[in-house]
Design a protein around this motif. Structure first.
Motif, short mmCIF file in Angstrom:
data_model
loop_
_atom_site.label_atom_id
_atom_site.label_comp_id
_atom_site.label_asym_id
_atom_site.label_seq_id
_atom_site.Cartn_x
_atom_site.Cartn_y
_atom_site.Cartn_z
N ARG A 118 0.84 -1.20 0.00
CA ARG A 118 0.00 0.00 0.00
C ARG A 118 0.88 1.26 0.00
N TYR A 119 0.34 2.29 -0.62
CA TYR A 119 1.07 3.55 -0.78
C TYR A 119 0.88 4.41 0.47
N TYR A 120 1.97 4.63 1.19
CA TYR A 120 1.93 5.48 2.38
C TYR A 120 3.14 6.40 2.40
N ARG A 121 3.44 7.06 1.32
CA ARG A 121 4.64 7.89 1.25
C ARG A 121 4.33 9.34 1.60
N PRO A 122 5.18 9.95 2.43
CA PRO A 122 5.07 11.40 2.63
C PRO A 122 5.33 12.14 1.32
N ALA A 123 4.90 13.39 1.26
CA ALA A 123 4.98 14.16 0.01
C ALA A 123 6.40 14.24 -0.53
N ARG A 124 7.39 14.32 0.36
CA ARG A 124 8.76 14.48 -0.12
C ARG A 124 9.30 13.24 -0.81
N TYR A 125 8.64 12.10 -0.65
CA TYR A 125 9.06 10.86 -1.32
C TYR A 125 8.02 10.39 -2.33
N ALA A 126 7.13 11.22 -2.74
CA ALA A 126 5.97 10.81 -3.53
C ALA A 126 6.36 10.34 -4.94
N TYR A 127 5.56 9.46 -5.47
CA TYR A 127 5.61 9.11 -6.89
C TYR A 127 4.18 8.83 -7.35
N THR A 128 4.01 8.62 -8.64
CA THR A 128 2.68 8.44 -9.23
C THR A 128 2.55 7.07 -9.85
N HIS A 129 1.37 6.82 -10.39
CA HIS A 129 1.19 5.67 -11.27
C HIS A 129 2.03 5.86 -12.52
N ALA A 130 2.19 4.81 -13.30
CA ALA A 130 2.97 4.90 -14.53
C ALA A 130 2.40 5.92 -15.50
N ASP A 131 1.09 6.14 -15.46
CA ASP A 131 0.46 7.10 -16.37
C ASP A 131 0.38 8.51 -15.79
N GLY A 132 1.00 8.74 -14.64
CA GLY A 132 1.05 10.06 -14.06
C GLY A 132 -0.02 10.36 -13.03
N ARG A 133 -1.00 9.48 -12.87
CA ARG A 133 -2.03 9.71 -11.86
C ARG A 133 -1.44 9.61 -10.46
N PRO A 134 -1.81 10.51 -9.56
CA PRO A 134 -1.26 10.44 -8.20
C PRO A 134 -1.86 9.26 -7.43
N TYR A 135 -1.09 8.73 -6.53
CA TYR A 135 -1.58 7.70 -5.62
C TYR A 135 -2.28 8.35 -4.43
N ALA A 136 -3.34 7.73 -3.98
CA ALA A 136 -3.97 8.12 -2.72
C ALA A 136 -3.32 7.35 -1.59
N GLN A 137 -3.23 7.96 -0.41
CA GLN A 137 -2.67 7.27 0.74
C GLN A 137 -3.49 6.01 1.04
N GLY A 138 -2.79 4.91 1.18
CA GLY A 138 -3.43 3.63 1.45
C GLY A 138 -3.81 2.84 0.23
N GLU A 139 -3.68 3.43 -0.95
CA GLU A 139 -4.04 2.74 -2.19
C GLU A 139 -3.05 1.59 -2.46
N ILE A 140 -3.55 0.50 -3.02
CA ILE A 140 -2.70 -0.62 -3.39
C ILE A 140 -1.83 -0.23 -4.58
N ILE A 141 -0.54 -0.49 -4.47
CA ILE A 141 0.41 -0.10 -5.52
C ILE A 141 0.39 -1.16 -6.61
N THR A 142 -0.07 -0.76 -7.78
CA THR A 142 -0.14 -1.68 -8.91
C THR A 142 0.93 -1.42 -9.96
N ASP A 143 1.52 -0.21 -9.95
CA ASP A 143 2.55 0.12 -10.93
C ASP A 143 3.35 1.32 -10.45
N ARG A 144 4.48 1.55 -11.09
CA ARG A 144 5.32 2.70 -10.78
C ARG A 144 5.80 3.33 -12.08
N PRO A 145 6.15 4.60 -12.07
CA PRO A 145 6.54 5.27 -13.31
C PRO A 145 7.96 4.92 -13.75
N VAL A 146 8.23 5.19 -15.03
CA VAL A 146 9.58 5.06 -15.58
C VAL A 146 10.00 6.42 -16.10
#
Length: 657
Positions: free
Chosen positions: A590-618
């Motif tokens: 699950r995505y629980y990153r503070p803002a300073r360590y944030a990343y998005t989905h591969a398509d640029g959509r932001p993750y919500a806190q607690g969301e299941i991580i299905t992909d990461r950007p390149v």
């Protein structure tokens, strides 16, 4: 990431020039679509396969295991170190030729398309339950204790054919290992003997010696009772390693050769050791980190039965919570000898890319590109063993590929020795030549089904390079029970009861507060600190200085529940979507990153806190560069980042005091 990074499957470059029985080939026909009978593998072994493109798989890189996608709790949970380190390459290049493996602790460096987590059964266990229900499967109606105590190994063995041959005929079970479960368990010296002369090469005074010998080793957090899967591992060398120079069989010669091989694999060869093996194998050179041609490994992977400690054959003939029923039977045969001097050394990490693999799915085997044939047999929906499919077999590459020759086909695993895990971590001497027993497990018949079911009979063995217990180091770096970084309820309860300020700790063991990512990160850092206080005080051990049973062995209720979750994978045959199934999605997905360590989905959509991580950007260059956060602090600075870990135990054996 944590368990194994991707393989670069440019197989033509990988093979380069190969030497087989004194005959050299440039390898061109093997990877450029030549006929099956033209491959070096076919010439050397008679095994005929077909080339399968990875693009044909539902998961484009099934060799990247599910553990590789977990979050690291701000770097406080480093499971990556148990695969991705430079230690072996730096200590002795033939053991591990790539000294850039530690870089894979730093970032999720998946290439485009591979940053997606395809292991649906592990990510979304509710989807697995729904699929089972759609097939009319009701796990609540299962008697799991009865199921795991059924023998499904013997039927498959009886169907394989010849008793001793490693390559039995041309049927579906051609490479099913020639190890009859009726001959098990091994004797006290680890050798598997039989009353049937057709099963043994020679009679050694105690029985017909099959050549197989059991290994007892220190497991990683992959196959342990707490994870729901436990192993037996057996090794066998070719006949001439069992013979004197005149061709007569001799148990002492075989023991000497096995002991010499152990020293070679564990980087313990000394000046007084011979340069060649003994007896009829005197023409075979001893080389650090390499097995001789013809080496075999048999690996039954069992369900967990907490009543199984080897004392009651009605429950199971195997020790160490190894149930009678097996999930899989795995096999390795070394058919080709790679010259370490010709393997690519060092350099930057290589990104994974498209490729094809040589397999025979009807017979359940795959060529790992590093000198070994890997075979696998897994339960069908009815629980009988069947050959694995090509995509299922590709999962083996995640741990058992190792280095290739000539340019690029090598695993991201930096802690295997010649594609193997168990033999490098064998306990010293006779303690390591016996059935795998998971730290000498002893069942407590009086234990409640919700309580710790038994105790360990061994302490925490020292890691040779760390100067501390191997299990202690695992707890300090992973702060969890497995390479998923999860903390099962029995372990959580054990830690909460002991780690109290009133008991002299710097704080009480904290609960995880997921309402705010900063508070959550602070709690994880405190957990890491407190775990290290626990292990420094030796409180991961019991009063006998053995590893505490609560940290290794699940209560019976939990073990059977875990077995039922896995059986849903069996019933649906969804192995390509993941074999590790939790009651709920693990916290580390699950995505629980503070803002300073944030990343998005591969398509640029932001993750919500607690969301299941299905992909990461390149990045723009096509490589994943999301930091794992492990490199925020080295071990010396109180973190977990370590590129020099080696998997070897101390010799002679030493344990945490």
């Amino acid at each position: 990431m944590p368990a194994t990074h991707a393989l670069r499957l440019s197989l033509l470059a990988a093979l380069g020039g190969l030497t087989l029985g004194g005959c050299q080939t440039d390898g061109t026909d093997l990877w450029n679509g030549g006929g099956q009978d033209q491959t070096p593998l076919a010439a050397a072994t008679g095994l005929s396969g077909a080339y399968v493109s990875l693009a044909s798989f539902s998961n484009p890189q099934p060799n990247i295991p599910a553990q590789c996608y977990i979050e690291t709790s701000g770097g406080t949970q480093n499971a990556c170190v148990y695969c991705h380190t430079n230690g072996l390459a730096e200590a002795n290049p033939p053991l591990g030729n790539n000294n850039a493996q530690g870089d894979l602790q730093v970032a999720y460096s998946f290439a485009p398309g591979l940053s997606v987590n395809h292991w649906e059964n592990t990510l979304f266990p509710e989807k697995l339950r729904a699929m089972a229900a759609s097939l009319g499967v009701n796990p609540d109606a299962w008697d799991m204790q009865a199921y795991i105590r059924q023998d499904n190994w013997s039927e498959a063995y009886q169907a394989r054919g010849a008793a001793l041959a490693w390559n039995a005929g041309n049927g579906a079970l051609r490479l099913f290992p020639a190890l009859d479960p009726a001959d098990l368990p091994a004797r006290t010296d680890g050798f598997v003997r039989s009353n049937d002369p057709q099963h043994g090469y020679f009679h050694d005074g105690q029985g017909w010696n099959t050549g197989w010998r059991a290994l007892n080793f220190m497991p990683y957090g992959i196959f342990t009772p707490m994870t729901g899967s436990v192993s037996g591992v057996y090794i066998r060398l070719p006949q001439r390693f069992m013979q004197r120079a005149d061709g007569s069989y001799d148990l002492t010669v075989y023991q000497q050769n096995l002991d010499l091989l152990e020293r070679a694999i564990q980087n313990r060869l000394a000046g007084g050791d011979p340069g060649h093996y003994y007896g009829a194998a005197a023409d075979v050179a001893v080389r650090p980190g390499l097995y001789p041609l013809g080496t075999e490994f048999a690996h039954p992977l069992h369900y967990v039965d907490v009543a199984a400690d080897g004392s009651d054959p009605v429950v199971s003939r195997f020790p160490g919570t190894r149930a009678q029923r097996v999930k899989e039977i795995r096999y390795m045969y070394k058919w080709q000898d790679f010259d370490p001097a010709r393997a690519p050394a060092g350099g930057a990490e290589e990104e994974e890319g498209p490729g094809s693999v040589l397999v025979n799915a009807e017979q359940g085997w795959i060529d790992n590109g590093a000198g070994w044939v890997l075979a696998g047999y897994i339960e069908n929906a009815a629980g009988r063993l069947r050959p694995q499919t090509a995509e299922e077999l590709m999962q083996c590459f995640g741990c058992h590929s190792g280095r290739g020759q000539g340019g690029g086909f090598k695993s991201g695993v930096g802690n295997t020795v010649d594609s193997t895990w168990a033999f490098p971590r064998k306990f010293a001497g006779s303690l390591g030549w016996q059935e795998m027993n998971y730290l000498g497990y002893r069942h407590d018949p009086a234990a409640a089904t919700s309580a710790t079911p038994g105790i360990a009979g061994l302490g925490d063995p020292f890691n040779r390079g760390k100067g501390k217990g191997e299990f202690r180091y695992f707890l300090d770096t992973v702060v969890g029970a497995s390479l998923y970084g999860d903390m099962p309820t029995p372990i959580e309860q054990y830690l909460s009861a002991r780690i109290r300020a009133a008991n002299g700790y710097s704080a009480d063991w904290p609960a995880l507060d997921a309402s705010d990512p900063e508070r959550l990160l602070a709690a994880q850092r405190l957990r890491q600190q407190l775990m290290r206080e626990l292990t420094a005080r030796g409180e991961h051990l019991d009063g006998s200085r053995h590893i505490a049973g609560a940290l290794l062995y699940p209560p019976q209720e939990a073990a059977l529940a875990g077995a039922a979750r896995y059986r849903q994978v069996v019933a649906t045959q969804r192995y390509t979507l993941g074999k590790d199934v939790f009651a709920a999605t693990p916290f580390t997905y699950r995505y629980y990153r503070p803002a300073r360590y944030a990343y998005t989905h591969a398509d640029g959509r932001p993750y919500a806190q607690g969301e299941i991580i299905t992909d990461r950007p390149v990045d723009a260059g096509g490589a994943g560069q999301v930091p794992t956060l492990i490199a925020l602090a080295t071990e010396a600075e109180g973190g977990t980042f370590n590129t020099d870990y080696q998997p070897f135990l101390a010799y002679p054996s030493r344990f945490e005091p």
